[in-house]
Design a protein around this motif. Structure first.
Motif, short mmCIF file in Angstrom:
data_model
loop_
_atom_site.label_atom_id
_atom_site.label_comp_id
_atom_site.label_asym_id
_atom_site.label_seq_id
_atom_site.Cartn_x
_atom_site.Cartn_y
_atom_site.Cartn_z
N UNK A 279 -3.98 2.98 -1.72
CA UNK A 279 -4.16 1.86 -2.77
C UNK A 279 -2.72 0.98 -2.89
N UNK A 280 -3.16 -0.15 -3.50
CA UNK A 280 -1.97 -1.11 -3.58
C UNK A 280 -1.29 -1.10 -4.80
N UNK A 281 -0.02 -1.09 -4.98
CA UNK A 281 0.84 -1.76 -6.04
C UNK A 281 1.40 -3.08 -5.83
N UNK B 95 2.42 12.48 -1.43
CA UNK B 95 2.32 10.69 -1.02
C UNK B 95 3.66 10.33 -0.51
N UNK B 96 3.52 9.07 0.23
CA UNK B 96 4.76 8.62 0.92
C UNK B 96 4.33 7.28 1.53
N UNK B 97 5.65 6.55 1.86
CA UNK B 97 5.33 5.53 2.84
C UNK B 97 5.00 4.22 2.07
N UNK C 216 -3.03 -2.53 2.02
CA UNK C 216 -3.92 -1.78 3.05
C UNK C 216 -3.33 -0.41 3.46
N UNK C 217 -3.96 0.13 4.55
CA UNK C 217 -3.83 1.74 4.92
C UNK C 217 -3.51 1.67 6.20
N UNK D 146 0.91 -1.33 0.14
CA UNK D 146 -0.06 -0.05 0.02
C UNK D 146 1.10 1.18 -0.18
N UNK D 147 0.42 2.11 -0.68
CA UNK D 147 0.77 3.64 -0.43
C UNK D 147 -0.18 4.58 -0.28
N UNK D 148 0.14 5.66 0.40
CA UNK D 148 -0.88 6.88 0.74
C UNK D 148 -0.68 8.10 0.04
N UNK D 149 -1.51 9.05 -0.13
CA UNK D 149 -1.55 10.16 -0.72
C UNK D 149 -2.63 11.17 -0.10
N UNK D 150 -2.30 12.42 0.21
CA UNK D 150 -3.19 13.24 0.68
C UNK D 150 -3.12 14.48 -0.52
#
Length: 428
Positions: free
Chosen positions: A340-342, A301-303, A309-310, A256-260
């Protein structure tokens, strides 16, 4: 009636140009080529094939661009998740050279698609790799030399003063500006490509999750309410393929990676952050990436969450990174936060190949998929027209299961990531 699957609550979904729902598959049909997955891999391949005159049907389990293709950072980054020198070292000069000469093609394909089909996806040229320390800066200098050896032009080293002119932060000591990089609204890009495919006679079924594949000479792809019999099948579901193909699932891992995305910023504030509107990614192992959107928001985004998962709070997780980079944005309102997942491979290189003489697969771009998927789509088209040489170059890459198997691959990978994270912090 089939229940429609909504997109994730992202900035991209809220600003998508195409809100059309495609039908779900309700019949048993026959086609030349069936593609499972309507993300960049599937749609890029479908468009190249349709241009060549093939009859193509695409099955999507949710919505066009539902997975990583419609959720990513929107950056056009050249080469692969492991660079050409690593390929040369691990797979030999000949294969390294073959893949090296393709490493800068994906971005050009995207620009050609945007122009040819008049796709409104907010393309902006230029991307920066930002270095925190002398070790990372040395690696960027080596990267510039490597890429130029393969004919890539438009690279500019930035010293500490130069990078501060490009990014309004004290975080970096230098960087590398790739003028042929850039950024786009990824969901609008894949939707625009899907529209072009349909205008050439292609068919896309949404909410048509594949439940079973009969690996006969003419494969049969089953969904809940229909089936597709085809001459050739391309599997392009990536991290959202599930356990449909066990032999591929054992050699890859969803991450998972996350974006705002912030509220709309004052135009002067937005311009002060990144004056030339380049996209940015840093050089850490678990990197951060960001850019200014068309409507003057900061998208950050990052991490990585290994296994997919998140975190409990995406906003809290990403905000700390964002405010460390840009203290002047402390307390700014976050209007969108999503994950979302890559799909990660052990080698960090794409998994491309054949399951049978009539079933192919392409997946596992390891966080480097926007440009590479477009290259692979072109190679699929070449293969179907009878020239498989470049497809086979990728297919010759060996892939192995993650250590620890399905149960322990996540903790083992986290241990490795923690090690590299410590090295990043220490600059070694």
């Amino acid at each position: 009636m089939t229940q429609r699957t909504p997109h994730t609550g992202s900035y991209y979904a809220a600003t998508a140009n195409d809100q059309v729902d495609r039908p779900s598959l309700q019949d048993s049909i026959d086609t030349q080529i069936c593609i499972v997955g309507a993300g960049f891999t599937g749609i890029s391949s479908a468009l190249h094939l349709a241009e060549a005159g093939f009859k193509v049907t695409v099955l999507e389990g949710a919505r066009i661009g539902y997975g990583a293709s419609g959720r990513n950072g929107g950056q056009l980054v050249n080469s692969y998740s492991r660079d050409i020198d690593v390929i040369e070292k691990n797979y030999g000069k000949e294969l390294g050279s073959a893949l090296g000469h393709m490493a800068f093609e994906g971005g050009n394909i995207i620009r050609e698609r945007i122009e040819k089909y008049n796709i409104d996806c907010g393309y902006k040229p230029g991307g920066i790799f930002a270095a925190f320390n002398a070790k990372q800066m040395h690696e960027l200098k080596e990267q510039k030399t490597l890429w130029e050896r393969y004919g890539h032009e438009g690279l500019e080293l930035l010293d500490e003063d130069s990078i501060r002119e490009q990014i309004n932060t004290d975080a970096y000591i230098g960087g590398l500006l790739d003028h042929t990089g850039g950024h786009i609204h990824p969901l609008n890009l894949v939707l625009g490509e899907a529209k072009a495919f349909e205008e050439l006679g292609g068919t896309i079924y949404e909410d048509s999750k594949v439940t079973k594949i009969d690996r006969s000479k003419r494969p049969v792809v089953h969904t809940e309410n229909g089936s597709v019999t085809c001459d050739y099948l391309l599997l392009a579901g990536n991290a959202y393929m599930g356990g449909l193909v066990p032999e591929l699932a054992s050699k890859s891992m969803p991450c998972g990676t996350q974006i705002v995305t912030t509220e709309v910023l004052d135009e002067d504030m937005a311009k002060s952050l990144i004056p030339n509107q380049y996209c940015v990614e840093d050089c850490n192992y678990k990197l951060d990436y960001y850019r200014i959107t068309q409507d003057n928001r900061l998208l950050y985004g990052g991490g990585v969450t290994y296994g997919g998962g998140d975190p409990a709070s995406i906003e809290r997780f990403v905000r700390s990174h964002m405010e460390k980079t840009f203290p002047q944005l402390k307390g700014v309102q976050i209007e969108y936060a999503w994950g979302g997942d890559f799909l990660l491979t052990m080698s960090r290189l794409p998994q491309i190949g054949r399951l049978t003489d009539s079933i192919f697969y392409a997946q596992g771009y390891s966080g480097h998929g926007v440009t590479t998927t477009h290259l692979i789509g072109k190679l699929v088209g070449e293969m179907m027209k009878g020239n498989a040489e470049r497809f086979d170059a990728f297919a010759s890459l060996k892939h192995y299961p993650f250590p620890g198997g399905q149960m322990f691959r996540v903790p083992y990978t986290m241990i490795g990531a923690a090690y590299y994270g410590i090295r990043d912090k220490l600059g070694i």
